[in-house]
Design an enzyme around this catalytic site. Sequence first.
Site, PDB file in Angstrom:
ATOM      1  N   SER A  90       0.831  -1.216   0.000  1.00 46.98           N
ATOM      2  CA  SER A  90       0.000   0.000   0.000  1.00 46.98           C
ATOM      3  C   SER A  90       0.861   1.260   0.000  1.00 46.98           C
ATOM      4  CB  SER A  90      -0.867  -0.048   1.274  1.00 46.98           C
ATOM      5  OG  SER A  90      -1.546   1.153   1.503  1.00 46.98           O
ATOM      6  N   SER A 114       9.405  10.204   9.454  1.00 50.12           N
ATOM      7  CA  SER A 114       8.313  11.158   9.205  1.00 50.12           C
ATOM      8  C   SER A 114       8.849  12.519   9.617  1.00 50.12           C
ATOM      9  CB  SER A 114       7.127  10.778  10.097  1.00 50.12           C
ATOM     10  OG  SER A 114       6.239  11.873  10.234  1.00 50.12           O
ATOM     11  N   TYR A 137       3.758   7.552  17.977  1.00 47.95           N
ATOM     12  CA  TYR A 137       4.158   7.484  16.559  1.00 47.95           C
ATOM     13  C   TYR A 137       5.414   8.339  16.376  1.00 47.95           C
ATOM     14  CZ  TYR A 137       3.972   8.193  11.474  1.00 47.95           C
ATOM     15  OH  TYR A 137       4.287   8.264  10.138  1.00 47.95           O
ATOM     16  N   LYS A 197       9.341   7.086  15.541  1.00 45.10           N
ATOM     17  CA  LYS A 197      10.115   7.580  14.398  1.00 45.10           C
ATOM     18  C   LYS A 197      11.414   8.244  14.885  1.00 45.10           C
ATOM     19  CE  LYS A 197       7.126   6.342  11.155  1.00 45.10           C
ATOM     20  NZ  LYS A 197       7.425   5.228  10.239  1.00 45.10           N
ATOM     21  N   THR A 207      -2.012   8.721   1.250  1.00 49.32           N
ATOM     22  CA  THR A 207      -2.082   7.259   1.342  1.00 49.32           C
ATOM     23  C   THR A 207      -3.162   6.921   2.369  1.00 49.32           C
ATOM     24  OG1 THR A 207      -0.574   7.064   3.206  1.00 49.32           O
ATOM     25  CG2 THR A 207       0.441   7.153   1.008  1.00 49.32           C
TER      26      THR A 207
END
Length: 264
Positions: free
Chosen positions: A15, A141, A154, A158, A189
Site C-alpha cells: 500500500s 516522518s 508514533y 520515528k 495514502t
Amino acid sequence: MQFNKKTIWITGASSGIGKAVALKISEEKSHLILSGRNKEELENVALVCKQNGSKTTVVPFDLGDEKSVEEAANKVFSKDINIDALYHFGGISQRSFVSETPLFVDRRIFEINYFGTIALTKAILPKMIQRGGGHLAVTSSIVGKFGFPYRSSYSASKHALHGFFESLRAENVQNNIKVSIIIPGRIKTNISINAINKEGKTHATMDDGQGNGMSAEKSAEIICKKLKREKKEILVGGKEIIMVYIRRFLPFLYYRLSSRVKPL
Ligand SMILES: NC(=O)c1ccc[n+]([C@@H]2O[C@H](COP(=O)([O-])OP(=O)(O)OC[C@H]3O[C@@H](n4cnc5c(N)ncnc54)[C@H](OP(=O)(O)O)[C@@H]3O)[C@@H](O)[C@H]2O)c1
C-alpha cells in the site's frame, strides 16, 4: 545504488508509499521482495512489477510479531537470495492524546514501527556485511524530527528510528553499509485511515492533511531518485516540510505553532 539487476526487499509494499516505490523500481528490471501482511495486495503489486520486467518474491509477514519477522528472513535465506538493499516502508500511525492512550497502544506502535523494523534489519545486516556492503533505507516522518499533537508514540517511534539507524550507519561505514532515512511530510495514502486510536482500533478516516497531500506516485519518484544517490536524509512532501527547518532554526516559533495545531 543502481536498481537494475539488484535484489531489493521492500516492506510496506502492499500500500501507499512502499507500493509506489516498488512499482517505480520495478521499471528498472530488478528482483523485488515484497512484504506486508496483506498477501492478496502483495500479489497484485507483484503482478504489475512482473509486467514491468522485474522478478518478484512475495513474503508476507507481521512487523508486530517477532517470530513472523524471523520466519520471513529465514524463508528468504533458505532460497539463497542475497539482499542488496532493504527499504522499510511498513508502519502505522496514531490518532490519540497522551492523556487518554493506554500503554498497550504505545507498545503496539513501537512493536511495528520500531522493533519490527530493527528485527528485520538485524537479520539482514550481517549477511550484507559478509557480502561487502548494502543499502538500508528506513521511513521516518517529519514528526520523527519534532513532537506533534495526537501522534505521541508514533512520533517517538520515528525519533527512535533516527537514533538506531544513525548509530548503525556510524558503526558500519567501513563495512560499506549505506543508510538513508526517508522523512515524508503529508503523502496521500491510507496512513490516517489505518492509524490506531486510543482503543487500539483503526482511526478509519482520511484526514485532510493526507487527503490534500502529495500523491504516493510523486513521492516515490522523488524518493527513488534520492535512494539512487544514497542520500542520508530524504525529505519529501509539500510546504509542511518547512516545519523541520522551523524546529531547527526558529524553535520558539515551533513551540508556538505546535501548541496551536488542531489534533487531526
Ligand atoms: N502518508 C504519510 O503522510 C506519511 C507521512 C510520514 C511518514 N509516513 C510513513 O510512510 C510509511 C508508509 O506509510 P503509507 O503512508 O504508505 O501508509 P499505508 O498506505 O497505510 O501503508 C502502510 C504499509 O505498512 C504495512 N504495515 C502496517 N502494519 C504492518 C504490520 N503489522 N506488519 C507488516 N506490515 C505492516 C502495510 O501493509 P499491510 O496492511 O499489508 O500489513 C502497508 O503496506 C510508514 O512508515 C509511515 O509511517 C507516511
